[in-house]
Design a protein around this motif. Structure first.
Motif, PDB file in Angstrom:
ATOM      1  N   ALA A  11       0.822  -1.210   0.000  1.00 16.90           N
ATOM      2  CA  ALA A  11       0.000   0.000   0.000  1.00 16.90           C
ATOM      3  C   ALA A  11       0.855   1.259   0.000  1.00 16.90           C
ATOM      4  CB  ALA A  11      -0.931   0.002   1.211  1.00 16.90           C
ATOM      5  N   SER A  12       1.988   1.205   0.701  1.00 15.52           N
ATOM      6  CA  SER A  12       2.826   2.398   0.826  1.00 15.52           C
ATOM      7  C   SER A  12       3.509   2.774  -0.476  1.00 15.52           C
ATOM      8  CB  SER A  12       3.886   2.183   1.920  1.00 15.52           C
ATOM      9  OG  SER A  12       4.831   1.199   1.534  1.00 15.52           O
ATOM     10  N   ILE A  13       3.720   1.796  -1.366  1.00 10.25           N
ATOM     11  CA  ILE A  13       4.408   2.083  -2.634  1.00 10.25           C
ATOM     12  C   ILE A  13       3.446   2.055  -3.815  1.00 10.25           C
ATOM     13  CG2 ILE A  13       6.632   1.227  -1.804  1.00 10.25           C
ATOM     14  CD1 ILE A  13       6.144  -1.377  -3.260  1.00 10.25           C
ATOM     15  N   SER A  14       2.158   1.977  -3.535  1.00  9.08           N
ATOM     16  CA  SER A  14       1.161   1.992  -4.608  1.00  9.08           C
ATOM     17  C   SER A  14       0.879   3.424  -5.056  1.00  9.08           C
ATOM     18  CB  SER A  14      -0.138   1.335  -4.139  1.00  9.08           C
ATOM     19  OG  SER A  14       0.044  -0.035  -3.854  1.00  9.08           O
ATOM     20  N   THR A  15       0.361   3.533  -6.275  1.00  2.86           N
ATOM     21  CA  THR A  15      -0.119   4.830  -6.747  1.00  2.86           C
ATOM     22  C   THR A  15      -1.393   5.175  -5.984  1.00  2.86           C
ATOM     23  OG1 THR A  15       0.783   4.385  -8.949  1.00  2.86           O
ATOM     24  CG2 THR A  15      -0.877   6.137  -8.753  1.00  2.86           C
ATOM     25  N   PRO A  16      -1.471   6.341  -5.344  1.00  2.00           N
ATOM     26  CA  PRO A  16      -2.620   6.649  -4.475  1.00  2.00           C
ATOM     27  C   PRO A  16      -3.975   6.468  -5.152  1.00  2.00           C
ATOM     28  CG  PRO A  16      -0.887   8.269  -4.153  1.00  2.00           C
ATOM     29  CD  PRO A  16      -0.455   7.411  -5.289  1.00  2.00           C
ATOM     30  N   ALA A  17      -4.129   6.969  -6.358  1.00  3.81           N
ATOM     31  CA  ALA A  17      -5.429   6.895  -7.024  1.00  3.81           C
ATOM     32  C   ALA A  17      -5.857   5.451  -7.269  1.00  3.81           C
ATOM     33  CB  ALA A  17      -5.377   7.671  -8.341  1.00  3.81           C
ATOM     34  N   GLU A  18      -4.917   4.593  -7.655  1.00  2.00           N
ATOM     35  CA  GLU A  18      -5.250   3.187  -7.898  1.00  2.00           C
ATOM     36  C   GLU A  18      -5.494   2.442  -6.594  1.00  2.00           C
ATOM     37  OE1 GLU A  18      -2.743   1.068 -10.608  1.00  2.00           O
ATOM     38  OE2 GLU A  18      -2.155   2.893 -11.666  1.00  2.00           O
ATOM     39  N   PHE A  19      -4.753   2.798  -5.541  1.00  2.00           N
ATOM     40  CA  PHE A  19      -4.909   2.080  -4.281  1.00  2.00           C
ATOM     41  C   PHE A  19      -6.283   2.307  -3.655  1.00  2.00           C
ATOM     42  CE2 PHE A  19      -4.562   2.284   0.407  1.00  2.00           C
ATOM     43  CZ  PHE A  19      -4.368   0.936   0.647  1.00  2.00           C
ATOM     44  N   VAL A  20      -6.763   3.544  -3.660  1.00  2.44           N
ATOM     45  CA  VAL A  20      -8.057   3.817  -3.003  1.00  2.44           C
ATOM     46  C   VAL A  20      -9.212   3.178  -3.752  1.00  2.44           C
ATOM     47  CG1 VAL A  20      -7.262   5.948  -1.928  1.00  2.44           C
ATOM     48  CG2 VAL A  20      -8.260   6.020  -4.221  1.00  2.44           C
ATOM     49  N   GLN A  21      -9.006   2.831  -5.021  1.00  3.13           N
ATOM     50  CA  GLN A  21     -10.059   2.162  -5.776  1.00  3.13           C
ATOM     51  C   GLN A  21     -10.062   0.652  -5.565  1.00  3.13           C
ATOM     52  OE1 GLN A  21      -9.472   3.306  -9.853  1.00  3.13           O
ATOM     53  NE2 GLN A  21      -9.938   5.478  -9.481  1.00  3.13           N
ATOM     54  N   HIS A  22      -8.993   0.150  -4.937  1.00  2.00           N
ATOM     55  CA  HIS A  22      -8.879  -1.296  -4.734  1.00  2.00           C
ATOM     56  C   HIS A  22      -9.673  -1.734  -3.521  1.00  2.00           C
ATOM     57  CE1 HIS A  22      -7.106  -5.296  -4.629  1.00  2.00           C
ATOM     58  NE2 HIS A  22      -6.861  -5.113  -3.354  1.00  2.00           N
ATOM     59  N   ARG A  23     -10.276  -2.888  -3.596  1.00  4.40           N
ATOM     60  CA  ARG A  23     -11.006  -3.488  -2.480  1.00  4.40           C
ATOM     61  C   ARG A  23     -10.574  -4.943  -2.326  1.00  4.40           C
ATOM     62  NH1 ARG A  23     -11.687   1.015  -2.082  1.00  4.40           N
ATOM     63  NH2 ARG A  23     -13.571   2.247  -1.707  1.00  4.40           N
ATOM     64  N   GLY A  24     -10.491  -5.398  -1.089  1.00  6.88           N
ATOM     65  CA  GLY A  24     -10.161  -6.797  -0.842  1.00  6.88           C
ATOM     66  C   GLY A  24      -8.678  -7.011  -0.594  1.00  6.88           C
ATOM     67  N   ILE A  25      -8.241  -8.242  -0.846  1.00  7.44           N
ATOM     68  CA  ILE A  25      -6.860  -8.635  -0.573  1.00  7.44           C
ATOM     69  C   ILE A  25      -5.909  -7.926  -1.539  1.00  7.44           C
ATOM     70  CG2 ILE A  25      -5.247 -10.574  -0.545  1.00  7.44           C
ATOM     71  CD1 ILE A  25      -7.553 -12.378   0.264  1.00  7.44           C
ATOM     72  N   LEU A  26      -4.795  -7.462  -0.996  1.00  9.45           N
ATOM     73  CA  LEU A  26      -3.775  -6.788  -1.798  1.00  9.45           C
ATOM     74  C   LEU A  26      -2.547  -7.688  -1.875  1.00  9.45           C
ATOM     75  CD1 LEU A  26      -3.100  -4.099  -3.254  1.00  9.45           C
ATOM     76  CD2 LEU A  26      -2.070  -3.324  -1.103  1.00  9.45           C
ATOM     77  N   LEU A  27      -2.285  -8.255  -3.073  1.00 13.39           N
ATOM     78  CA  LEU A  27      -1.191  -9.201  -3.245  1.00 13.39           C
ATOM     79  C   LEU A  27       0.018  -8.589  -3.922  1.00 13.39           C
ATOM     80  CD1 LEU A  27      -3.187 -12.399  -4.290  1.00 13.39           C
ATOM     81  CD2 LEU A  27      -2.338 -11.769  -2.029  1.00 13.39           C
ATOM     82  N   TRP A  28      -0.109  -7.404  -4.455  1.00  7.38           N
ATOM     83  CA  TRP A  28       1.004  -6.691  -5.095  1.00  7.38           C
ATOM     84  C   TRP A  28       0.637  -5.214  -5.139  1.00  7.38           C
ATOM     85  CZ3 TRP A  28      -1.614 -10.663  -7.688  1.00  7.38           C
ATOM     86  CH2 TRP A  28      -2.660 -10.234  -8.517  1.00  7.38           C
ATOM     87  N   PRO A  29       1.630  -4.356  -5.339  1.00 12.77           N
ATOM     88  CA  PRO A  29       1.341  -2.915  -5.374  1.00 12.77           C
ATOM     89  C   PRO A  29       0.429  -2.560  -6.548  1.00 12.77           C
ATOM     90  CG  PRO A  29       3.696  -3.317  -5.090  1.00 12.77           C
ATOM     91  CD  PRO A  29       3.077  -4.632  -5.443  1.00 12.77           C
ATOM     92  N   LYS A  30      -0.431  -1.589  -6.335  1.00 15.89           N
ATOM     93  CA  LYS A  30      -1.278  -1.055  -7.399  1.00 15.89           C
ATOM     94  C   LYS A  30      -0.553   0.135  -8.015  1.00 15.89           C
ATOM     95  CE  LYS A  30      -4.535  -4.001  -6.924  1.00 15.89           C
ATOM     96  NZ  LYS A  30      -4.835  -4.951  -8.009  1.00 15.89           N
ATOM     97  N   GLY A  31       0.145  -0.140  -9.101  1.00 14.73           N
ATOM     98  CA  GLY A  31       1.021   0.871  -9.645  1.00 14.73           C
ATOM     99  C   GLY A  31       2.291   0.954  -8.811  1.00 14.73           C
ATOM    100  N   PHE A  32       3.040   2.025  -9.004  1.00 12.04           N
ATOM    101  CA  PHE A  32       4.245   2.203  -8.198  1.00 12.04           C
ATOM    102  C   PHE A  32       4.521   3.688  -8.045  1.00 12.04           C
ATOM    103  CE2 PHE A  32       8.847   2.749  -7.688  1.00 12.04           C
ATOM    104  CZ  PHE A  32       9.058   1.940  -6.578  1.00 12.04           C
ATOM    105  N   SER A  33       4.703   4.086  -6.793  1.00 11.24           N
ATOM    106  CA  SER A  33       5.008   5.491  -6.511  1.00 11.24           C
ATOM    107  C   SER A  33       5.681   5.582  -5.151  1.00 11.24           C
ATOM    108  CB  SER A  33       3.733   6.334  -6.517  1.00 11.24           C
ATOM    109  OG  SER A  33       4.009   7.658  -6.106  1.00 11.24           O
TER     110      SER A  33
END
Length: 293
Positions: free
Chosen positions: A37-59
């Motif tokens: 979550a800390s290295i995900s792209t903020p906009a993509e992360f807040v749209q994600h729901r459920g289990i997080l198995l890899w970063p959503k984007g990279f930032s």
């Protein structure tokens, strides 16, 4: 020589492996979630729901904002000071107390030990502690988080038990050679008790690193706040505005979410890196204090 395993042993081993793998996943996943979550792209992360198995984007913008925040840097340095000075004082005071209470020729050591153990069951309360700190002038000082916790009873008991395991013959031979108590403690007892000392360093260091309640009660000057108190403001009070001065209004919510996770990682990683260096002493040190009386 028997080399093959029975069916029941194979099933037992397989069940153990599966169980340990599940426990490892349950234990490791929360950390990985925060990291991703800390290295995900903020906009993509807040749209994600459920289990997080890899970063959503990279930032890494969240980490950049965390380290650009003067409150974080100042509180980080404060925490390092509290850990370094506090742990050093803890080890010194605990070693001195444990040495005195572990020697056979000390008068009334049983009575003294009983009085010390009583502090584990009886406490004066928060208000008397606060009034005491105020009357002796420790409020709003670095020492408010160091001096009152210079030694804990449980760790004193563990170290005292470890010191009792050092053979008396070593002390007697040292005294014949003219050694005093300071020499015996620092050149004989402590070098032979390094496993328990390492465990004490870990216990006290983690305790100081995670301590926030005493700072909340005794400190008003933000320049003295430890990292965990700033982390509390960010997570519980949702105070991330000071790190988002360059972020537009529409992006503040998603960026604020990833900043929280980045702050958790920044506050957690240093103490995790310390553990592997002390882990080899951990079991031995704890067992010394647990089985010898």
């Amino acid at each position: 020589m028997r080399t093959s395993k029975s069916i029941s042993e194979v099933i037992f081993d397989a069940a153990n492996v599966i169980l340990l793998c599940l426990l490892s996943i349950v234990t490791l996943y929360p950390f990985l979630y925060v990291l991703f979550a800390s290295i995900s792209t903020p906009a993509e992360f807040v749209q994600h729901r459920g289990i997080l198995l890899w970063p959503k984007g990279f930032s890494l913008d969240s980490y950049r904002m965390v380290f650009e925040n003067p409150n974080i840097i100042r509180s980080y340095l404060n925490t390092i000071f509290y850990v370094a000075v506090g742990t050093t004082l803890n080890i010194l005071m605990t070693a001195l107390g444990a040495y005195g209470l572990s020697r056979k020729n000390v008068m009334w050591k049983s009575t003294i030990m009983m009085l010390i153990v009583m502090t584990m069951f009886f406490d004066g309360g928060l208000i008397p502690k606060y009034l005491l700190m105020k009357n002796i002038g420790l409020l709003d000082t670095y020492w408010a988080l160091i001096i009152p916790s210079a030694m804990t009873t449980w760790n004193l008991i563990i170290m005292r038990t470890a010191f009792q395991g050092v053979p008396d013959a070593l002390e007697e031979s040292a005294r014949i050679d003219g050694a005093n108590d300071w020499t015996i403690l620092f050149r004989i007892i402590i070098p032979l008790s390094l496993p328990v000392i390492a465990v004490m360093v870990l216990f006290y260091g983690v305790w100081h690193w995670n301590k926030w309640f005493d700072a909340l009660i005794y400190l008003r000057d933000r320049n003295l706040f430890p990292l965990q108190l700033i982390l509390r403001e960010i997570l519980i009070q949702n105070d991330t505005n000071s790190m988002m001065t360059s972020v537009g209004g529409g992006d503040r919510m998603p960026v604020g979410e990833t900043i929280k996770y980045a702050t958790i990682m920044v506050a957690t990683l240093p103490i995790l890196f310390l553990y592997p260096f002390l882990q080899k002493y951990f079991v031995k040190g704890v067992m010394i204090g647990a089985i010898k009386e």
